[in-house]
Design an enzyme around this catalytic site. Structure first.
Site, mmCIF file in Angstrom:
data_model
loop_
_atom_site.group_PDB
_atom_site.id
_atom_site.type_symbol
_atom_site.label_atom_id
_atom_site.label_comp_id
_atom_site.label_asym_id
_atom_site.label_seq_id
_atom_site.Cartn_x
_atom_site.Cartn_y
_atom_site.Cartn_z
ATOM 1 N N SER A 40 31.292 5.030 -31.215
ATOM 2 C CA SER A 40 31.590 3.771 -30.534
ATOM 3 C C SER A 40 30.919 2.559 -31.170
ATOM 4 O O SER A 40 31.293 1.433 -30.861
ATOM 5 C CB SER A 40 31.182 3.864 -29.060
ATOM 6 N N ASP A 343 26.541 -3.256 -22.747
ATOM 7 C CA ASP A 343 27.042 -2.471 -21.616
ATOM 8 C C ASP A 343 26.203 -1.239 -21.291
ATOM 9 O O ASP A 343 26.630 -0.384 -20.536
ATOM 10 C CB ASP A 343 28.494 -2.040 -21.882
ATOM 11 N N HIS A 346 25.779 -0.031 -25.903
ATOM 12 C CA HIS A 346 26.147 -0.781 -27.098
ATOM 13 C C HIS A 346 25.556 -2.188 -27.051
ATOM 14 O O HIS A 346 25.168 -2.675 -25.991
ATOM 15 C CB HIS A 346 27.673 -0.857 -27.221
#
Length: 385
Positions: A40, A343, A346
């Site tokens: 991610s 978040d 990240h």
């Protein structure tokens, strides 16, 4: 007259502006394309294509993408990721997600194969140990296989392939973060995870070796981030024992095993350089590039600090696993530029911008990438900054 605080913010703002103006006009003869693999921290939109029809993961909803794209793109941030910023720094377009890349021009300047949740090791390795992934079972090897399947469309003969790969920059990772996070969330403790770190690191190095065998000449291999400073870890493993935290408020034990991974990774990459002395195998120290921000957040304009998320569902660190960013009732801060953490897992685009500058111009690559690929700047270009 501006206050010292306001003056500091102005300096930070213009420093960032100069950096990106420089990036836009800088030219590099080193890289004609960039290829990304990872999780991610790198995925630009592949995950949604692996989801069942009609379903989308939470990063495909606002406020993701609000800062740069003005819409969600599948990136786990408010804007661009490290690979995007590195590409732009070298004058390249943003590499499209592999699941959206089409035969033709948008493939020649690079492709992004990363998928949210990916691990270095394959699913069978973890399932034997009672570790399961609820996001995706994509591994590093799956992504490398996708790349090999696309090679015939990128270069049509061995001679063309050799030149093409030699002029490309490969970003292999970040891998490792999900290998350990998913294991912990599956109920494993640190003593059960430590023995798998050498296997994870060896696998990442094997992936780099695979790219070298295909013809790659410049491979950047990132470290794991300081996991103990992530608000997700701080929430999941909140402790009443003050000795579990460092002076910054980060959890010590996750940062220790992240550092252990990074040390082993550097050793493996050193071994690879000895085997392949004519290949640029670059260690990208994401860990310390991020730690400099956590140590002095206000210096870089992060007035809200580093441990509280911009977008989250409440709690002491504004992280709630049952109300992730993009889902109700999570809310987003007004200005992500004041936050390091986006978040819970990240970082914000603002944090990634500073990390990119530190990686490409500063001390956080080994060997220094600016010695491998120096810029060619003329006076006319400098005058445009």
């Amino acid at each position: 007259m501006a206050s010292s605080s306001s003056s500091q913010l102005i300096i930070i703002y213009f420093s960032a502006c100069i950096f990106f103006a420089f990036a836009k006009i800088a030219t590099s003869n080193c890289y004609k394309s960039i290829f990304g693999f990872g999780d991610s921290l790198t995925d630009a939109g592949n995950l949604v294509h692996l989801y069942p029809p009609g379903r989308k993961p939470h990063m495909y909803f606002p406020p993701y993408g609000k800062t740069y794209f003005n819409r969600p793109t599948g990136r786990c941030s408010d804007g661009r990721l490290l690979i995007d910023l590195i590409a732009q720094y070298y004058g390249l377009p943003l590499p499209p997600p592999s699941r959206e890349a089409k035969d033709g021009g948008n493939m020649q300047s690079g492709i992004n194969f990363a998928v949210v949740g990916s691990r270095a090791m394959d699913a069978k390795f973890y399932e034997k140990r009672g570790i399961y992934d609820t996001v995706t079972n994509v591994s590093m090897w799956d992504q490398l296989d996708w790349f090999k399947q696309m090679l015939p469309y990128l270069c049509h003969n061995p001679s063309g392939c050799s030149k093409f790969l030699e002029s490309s920059l490969f970003l292999l990772g970040e891998f490792g973060g999900n290998d350990y996070t998913h294991a912990l969330l599956s109920g494993k403790n640190i003593n059960e995870i430590l023995p798998i770190i050498p296997s994870v690191v060896h696998t990442i190095a094997s992936g780099a070796h695979e790219l070298v065998e295909l013809g790659a000449k410049t491979i950047m291999v990132p470290s794991v981030l300081p996991l103990g400073c992530a608000s997700s870890y701080l929430t999941y493993y909140q402790s009443w024992n003050e000795e579990d935290y460092d002076e910054l408020g980060c959890l010590i034990w996750p940062n220790h095993f992240a550092s252990h991974h990074n040390q082993l990774l550097q050793r493996e990459l050193h071994r690879l350089r000895e085997i392949h002395p004519h290949v640029n195998i670059i260690y990208a120290d994401y860990y310390n590039a991020a730690m400099q921000l956590y140590r002095s957040p206000s210096k870089y304009g992060f007035l809200k600090g580093g441990l509280v998320t911009c977008c989250g569902g409440g709690g002491p660190y504004n992280f709630n696993p049952f109300a992730p960013c993009g889902d109700y009732p999570a809310t987003s801060c007004e200005d992500p530029n004041q936050y390091i953490n986006w978040d819970g897992y990240h970082l914000t685009e603002a944090a990634y911008r500073w990390m990119t500058k530190s990686l490409l111009e500063g001390p956080f690559t080994n060997p220094p990438i600016n010695s491998v690929c120096p810029f060619d700047i003329n006076e006319a270009q400098v005058s445009q900054i």
